[in-house]
Enzyme design. Structure first.
Site, PDB file in Angstrom:
ATOM      1  N   HIS A 128       8.469 -39.286  65.220  1.00 41.08           N
ATOM      2  CA  HIS A 128       9.856 -39.149  64.754  1.00 41.08           C
ATOM      3  C   HIS A 128      10.215 -40.391  63.927  1.00 41.08           C
ATOM      4  CE1 HIS A 128      13.720 -37.500  64.390  1.00 41.08           C
ATOM      5  NE2 HIS A 128      14.179 -37.591  65.624  1.00 41.08           N
ATOM      6  N   GLN A 131      13.847 -41.425  63.077  1.00 42.67           N
ATOM      7  CA  GLN A 131      14.529 -42.019  64.230  1.00 42.67           C
ATOM      8  C   GLN A 131      14.204 -43.510  64.302  1.00 42.67           C
ATOM      9  OE1 GLN A 131      16.704 -40.529  66.624  1.00 42.67           O
ATOM     10  NE2 GLN A 131      17.002 -42.697  67.056  1.00 42.67           N
ATOM     11  N   ASP A 218      14.093 -42.171  76.227  1.00 37.14           N
ATOM     12  CA  ASP A 218      14.283 -40.849  75.618  1.00 37.14           C
ATOM     13  C   ASP A 218      14.159 -39.821  76.737  1.00 37.14           C
ATOM     14  OD1 ASP A 218      14.470 -38.686  73.851  1.00 37.14           O
ATOM     15  OD2 ASP A 218      12.379 -38.816  73.211  1.00 37.14           O
ATOM     16  N   CYS A 260      17.698 -42.244  71.816  1.00 39.28           N
ATOM     17  CA  CYS A 260      17.768 -41.549  70.521  1.00 39.28           C
ATOM     18  C   CYS A 260      18.736 -40.372  70.550  1.00 39.28           C
ATOM     19  CB  CYS A 260      16.382 -41.089  70.108  1.00 39.28           C
ATOM     20  SG  CYS A 260      15.685 -39.853  71.220  1.00 39.28           S
ATOM     21  N   ARG A 288      21.104 -43.304  61.856  1.00 39.18           N
ATOM     22  CA  ARG A 288      20.236 -42.256  61.310  1.00 39.18           C
ATOM     23  C   ARG A 288      20.613 -41.989  59.846  1.00 39.18           C
ATOM     24  NH1 ARG A 288      17.596 -38.586  64.449  1.00 39.18           N
ATOM     25  NH2 ARG A 288      16.837 -37.974  62.387  1.00 39.18           N
TER      26      ARG A 288
END
Ligand code: CP
Ligand code: NVA
Length: 301
Positions: A128, A131, A218, A260, A288
């Site tokens: 990701h 992120q 996460d 996140c 982001r």
């Protein structure tokens, strides 16, 4: 250039993106919005749900003078059996870039192989990277990168893997604790070891947070892992991986908290920790937008 993971970017380009992000944000706040992507279009392909990725990319394109096209898997022929490689070549004739959130990372690689425009990973099972841009911006704003230690506590998943590598690229020291059987994929720590930062793997979450300036976690059960839910919850609860007040008591008093999002309160993090003054998650979510805007200007502008 494609950005399937954070280390597809040379370190100097990552540094440029991290430097440009606050400038683009400030230009807009000062009433001088940028138009670097004037007339450009981005296809946004989603095989999984999203709040942050979808909205921040779409809004980002608008802010920079471009246009984003949302393509849910079931809205296009991909969901009707059209191969990824055919989708890639057709889209390349219309748009200037593709951002894709896919199940299998291999599909992203195929998309990139057959696209003649840049492909950006908006989350795969492996990585990701967009992120990670927000994560690094948030850490730099909070405490800078010099002599900074970040604890990764939880699953050795897509978000964590990209973060470990990206953190190493900017010289951070990461101490990561993952439950037995849920560690990082082969090669992740090797890739991180190519850079200035360090990655230390420990078993006990209390050891991971001991010297942390920031503690990052996460979800325990990522999208697509629902069948593993029961086994994962047992392993993570039993191993003491929940980011709660007890675990934070083992960290320095001023250690900040990142996630996140979306968060599952009562699983990987407790409500009191997520909502505490130590939590950076809302700024992290906003970053982001700023990190991706800078990346898009770099790739497409
Ligand atoms: N962090 C993140 O990618 O969130 P979304 O799933 O809402 O896009
Ligand atoms: N690891 C999570 C991240 C969601 C943004 C998932 O893959 O579902």
């Amino acid at each position: 250039m494609n950005v399937l993971d954070i280390d597809d970017l040379p370190v100097s380009t990552l540094e440029d993106v991290l430097a440009d992000a606050p400038e683009i944000e400030a230009a807009r706040e000062n009433g001088r919005p940028r138009d670097d992507l004037d007339g450009l279009s981005l296809a946004m392909l989603f095989e999984k749900p999203s709040t942050r990725t979808r909205v921040s990319f779409e809004v980002g394109l608008t802010q920079l003078g471009g246009h984003a096209v949302f393509l849910g898997e079931d809205d296009i022929q991909l969901g009707n059996g059209e191969p990824v490689k055919d989708t890639a070549r057709a889209l390349s004739g219309y748009v200037d870039g593709v951002m894709a959130r896919v199940n299998a990372h291999e599909d992203l690689e195929e998309l990139a192989e057959y696209s003649s425009v840049p492909v950006v990973n908006g989350l795969s099972d492996d990585a990701h990277p967009v992120q990670t841009l927000a994560d690094l911006l948030t850490i730099r704003e909070h405490c800078g990168f010099d002599d900074t230690t970040v604890a990764w506590v939880g699953d050795g998943n897509n978000v964590g893997a990209s973060f470990l590598v990206g953190a190493a690229m900017v010289g951070l020291d990461v101490v990561a604790a993952t439950p037995d059987g849920y560690g990082f994929a082969d090669g992740v720590t090797d890739r991180a070891s190519n850079y200035d930062g360090t990655v230390t793997l420990v078993d006990d979450p209390t050891d991971a947070v001991a010297d942390a300036d920031v503690v990052y976690t996460d979800v325990w059960v990522s999208m697509g892992e629902e069948a593993e839910r029961e086994a994962k919850l047992e392993a993570f609860y039993d191993g003491g991986f929940q980011l709660d007040a007890d675990l934070l008591a083992h960290a320095p008093d001023d250690a900040a908290v990142m996630h996140c999002l979306p968060a599952h309160r009562g699983e990987e993090i407790t409500d009191d920790v997520l909502e505490s003054e130590r939590s950076l998650v809302w700024r992290q979510a906003e970053n982001r937008l700023h990190g991706q805007n800078a990346l898009l200007v770099e790739l497409l502008g």
